[in-house]
Design a protein around this motif. Structure first.
Motif, PDB file in Angstrom:
ATOM      1  N   UNK A   1     -12.090   2.991 -13.763  1.00  0.00           N
ATOM      2  CA  UNK A   1     -11.694   3.722 -12.545  1.00  0.00           C
ATOM      3  C   UNK A   1     -10.775   2.850 -11.701  1.00  0.00           C
ATOM      4  N   UNK A   2      -9.696   3.414 -11.303  1.00  0.00           N
ATOM      5  CA  UNK A   2      -8.695   2.683 -10.527  1.00  0.00           C
ATOM      6  C   UNK A   2      -9.185   2.391  -9.112  1.00  0.00           C
ATOM      7  N   UNK A   3      -8.895   1.183  -8.647  1.00  0.00           N
ATOM      8  CA  UNK A   3      -9.243   0.840  -7.268  1.00  0.00           C
ATOM      9  C   UNK A   3      -8.106   1.194  -6.327  1.00  0.00           C
ATOM     10  N   UNK A   4      -6.988   1.533  -6.902  1.00  0.00           N
ATOM     11  CA  UNK A   4      -5.836   1.880  -6.073  1.00  0.00           C
ATOM     12  C   UNK A   4      -6.095   3.222  -5.395  1.00  0.00           C
ATOM     13  N   UNK A   5      -5.883   3.235  -4.089  1.00  0.00           N
ATOM     14  CA  UNK A   5      -6.258   4.403  -3.301  1.00  0.00           C
ATOM     15  C   UNK A   5      -5.172   5.460  -3.235  1.00  0.00           C
ATOM     16  N   UNK A   6      -4.025   5.164  -3.829  1.00  0.00           N
ATOM     17  CA  UNK A   6      -2.968   6.169  -3.841  1.00  0.00           C
ATOM     18  C   UNK A   6      -2.634   6.555  -5.274  1.00  0.00           C
ATOM     19  N   UNK A   7      -1.972   7.673  -5.405  1.00  0.00           N
ATOM     20  CA  UNK A   7      -1.628   8.184  -6.722  1.00  0.00           C
ATOM     21  C   UNK A   7      -0.150   8.519  -6.778  1.00  0.00           C
ATOM     22  N   UNK A   8       0.296   8.715  -7.995  1.00  0.00           N
ATOM     23  CA  UNK A   8       1.668   9.155  -8.196  1.00  0.00           C
ATOM     24  C   UNK A   8       1.932  10.432  -7.394  1.00  0.00           C
ATOM     25  N   UNK A   9       3.126  10.485  -6.791  1.00  0.00           N
ATOM     26  CA  UNK A   9       3.572  11.628  -5.983  1.00  0.00           C
ATOM     27  C   UNK A   9       2.955  11.693  -4.592  1.00  0.00           C
ATOM     28  N   UNK A  10       2.084  10.739  -4.258  1.00  0.00           N
ATOM     29  CA  UNK A  10       1.599  10.652  -2.887  1.00  0.00           C
ATOM     30  C   UNK A  10       2.745  10.219  -1.979  1.00  0.00           C
ATOM     31  N   UNK A  11       2.706  10.683  -0.753  1.00  0.00           N
ATOM     32  CA  UNK A  11       3.628  10.195   0.258  1.00  0.00           C
ATOM     33  C   UNK A  11       2.919   9.033   0.964  1.00  0.00           C
ATOM     34  N   UNK A  12       3.568   7.881   1.014  1.00  0.00           N
ATOM     35  CA  UNK A  12       2.898   6.734   1.617  1.00  0.00           C
ATOM     36  C   UNK A  12       3.752   6.094   2.706  1.00  0.00           C
ATOM     37  N   UNK A  13       3.071   5.342   3.554  1.00  0.00           N
ATOM     38  CA  UNK A  13       3.655   4.654   4.690  1.00  0.00           C
ATOM     39  C   UNK A  13       3.479   3.156   4.462  1.00  0.00           C
TER      40      UNK A  13
END
Ligand SMILES: [Zn+2]
Length: 113
Positions: A1-13
């Protein structure tokens, strides 16, 4: 399970570094290294060698990955960079939600049937 809290195609700041305040779309996630590639963020110039007859060499601009902890998801509902949480719904579905407005962002795991 990924610990990264964002995913592909997410909009991030972007929270830190020279690109602070920029937003962009996640192009790629590298869960092993905890790094993400964000469109238009951390663009570096790369020298490219000419390859073949029809391709010229030169300088191309390309995004370099940034640490996932340096970015925050932009909630599609409240349009703010927000912390995300994970929770289970009553039906057993596991979802990601926005801690600012409570909106469910997406489903991590479908409910068992
Ligand atoms: Zn929100």
């Amino acid at each position: 399970m990924s610990k990264v809290h964002v995913k592909k195609d997410d909009q991030v700041f972007v929270l830190t570094g020279k690109e602070t305040g920029k937003t962009g779309k996640v192009l790629r996630v590298d869960p092993d290294k905890g790094r993400v590639l964000v469109e238009g963020v951390n663009v570096v110039k790369k020298h490219k060698k000419p390859r073949g007859r029809n391709q010229q060499g030169g300088i191309i601009e390309q995004e370099a990955p940034v640490d996932a902890s340096n970015v925050m998801l932009v909630c599609s509902k409240c349009k703010r960079p927000s912390k995300t949480g994970r929770k289970f719904l009553e039906n057993g579905e596991k979802v990601r939600f926005c801690k600012a407005c409570g909106e469910i962002i997406d489903t991590i795991r479908q409910a068992r049937t």
